[in-house]
Design a protein around this motif. Structure first.
Motif, PDB file in Angstrom:
ATOM      1  N   LEU A  25       0.831  -1.214   0.000  1.00  0.00           N
ATOM      2  CA  LEU A  25       0.000   0.000   0.000  1.00  0.00           C
ATOM      3  C   LEU A  25       0.860   1.257   0.000  1.00  0.00           C
ATOM      4  O   LEU A  25       0.555   2.232  -0.689  1.00  0.00           O
ATOM      5  N   PHE A  26       1.948   1.225   0.772  1.00  0.00           N
ATOM      6  CA  PHE A  26       2.862   2.369   0.800  1.00  0.00           C
ATOM      7  C   PHE A  26       3.458   2.619  -0.588  1.00  0.00           C
ATOM      8  O   PHE A  26       3.506   3.743  -1.059  1.00  0.00           O
ATOM      9  N   LYS A  27       3.906   1.555  -1.236  1.00  0.00           N
ATOM     10  CA  LYS A  27       4.491   1.697  -2.573  1.00  0.00           C
ATOM     11  C   LYS A  27       3.449   2.198  -3.569  1.00  0.00           C
ATOM     12  O   LYS A  27       3.732   3.060  -4.392  1.00  0.00           O
ATOM     13  N   HIS A  28       2.246   1.650  -3.485  1.00  0.00           N
ATOM     14  CA  HIS A  28       1.172   2.101  -4.379  1.00  0.00           C
ATOM     15  C   HIS A  28       0.885   3.592  -4.183  1.00  0.00           C
ATOM     16  O   HIS A  28       0.753   4.338  -5.155  1.00  0.00           O
ATOM     17  N   SER A  29       0.832   4.020  -2.924  1.00  0.00           N
ATOM     18  CA  SER A  29       0.586   5.435  -2.623  1.00  0.00           C
ATOM     19  C   SER A  29       1.712   6.308  -3.169  1.00  0.00           C
ATOM     20  O   SER A  29       1.472   7.361  -3.750  1.00  0.00           O
ATOM     21  N   ARG A  30       2.936   5.841  -2.992  1.00  0.00           N
ATOM     22  CA  ARG A  30       4.100   6.597  -3.473  1.00  0.00           C
ATOM     23  C   ARG A  30       4.114   6.682  -5.004  1.00  0.00           C
ATOM     24  O   ARG A  30       4.359   7.746  -5.580  1.00  0.00           O
ATOM     25  N   ASP A  31       3.831   5.573  -5.656  1.00  0.00           N
ATOM     26  CA  ASP A  31       3.794   5.568  -7.123  1.00  0.00           C
ATOM     27  C   ASP A  31       2.684   6.472  -7.646  1.00  0.00           C
ATOM     28  O   ASP A  31       2.845   7.149  -8.659  1.00  0.00           O
ATOM     29  N   ARG A  32       1.563   6.459  -6.946  1.00  0.00           N
ATOM     30  CA  ARG A  32       0.437   7.302  -7.369  1.00  0.00           C
ATOM     31  C   ARG A  32       0.808   8.772  -7.258  1.00  0.00           C
ATOM     32  O   ARG A  32       0.492   9.569  -8.139  1.00  0.00           O
ATOM     33  N   LYS A  33       1.499   9.147  -6.169  1.00  0.00           N
ATOM     34  CA  LYS A  33       1.940  10.535  -6.017  1.00  0.00           C
ATOM     35  C   LYS A  33       2.899  10.924  -7.138  1.00  0.00           C
ATOM     36  O   LYS A  33       2.840  12.028  -7.676  1.00  0.00           O
ATOM     37  N   LYS A  34       3.790  10.004  -7.503  1.00  0.00           N
ATOM     38  CA  LYS A  34       4.725  10.268  -8.606  1.00  0.00           C
ATOM     39  C   LYS A  34       3.969  10.453  -9.914  1.00  0.00           C
ATOM     40  O   LYS A  34       4.287  11.332 -10.709  1.00  0.00           O
TER      41      LYS A  34
END
Length: 101
Positions: A25-34
């Motif tokens: 979930l953290f990675k998904h959130s980070r990728d989405r922000k990018k």
């Protein structure tokens, strides 16, 4: 000990699974922000390019109007010169017909 070892393995497995979910979930959130940041950057670049194109079109339009005005003025001068030459030829013809030349 068998039951306690099985319980420990189950707890470790659940902990690893929970950690994997949280990290995912953290990675998904980070990728989405990018992705959002990248989309915003691309939109800004496109908007800037469109503004530049619009300004260039406006400049061309202004230059075209100025050029059109110059051509109109030049055309009017040519017409006046043709009329003047025509009048001069009429006067020359009158002088020649009177035999003064």
């Amino acid at each position: 000990m068998n039951v306690s070892m099985g319980l420990l393995i189950t707890l470790v497995g659940l902990l690893c699974t929970a950690t994997g979910v949280v990290l995912g979930l953290f990675k998904h959130s980070r990728d989405r922000k990018k992705d959002v940041k990248s989309d915003a950057t691309e939109s800004a670049i496109i908007r800037t390019k469109l503004d530049n194109i619009g300004q260039t079109v406006d400049s061309i339009r202004i230059e075209f109007k100025a050029s059109d005005q110059r051509w109109t003025a030049l055309s009017e001068r040519a017409i006046r010169n043709e009329e003047s030459v025509k009048q001069a030829h009429k006067r020359i013809d009158k002088i020649e017909n009177k035999g003064e030349f």
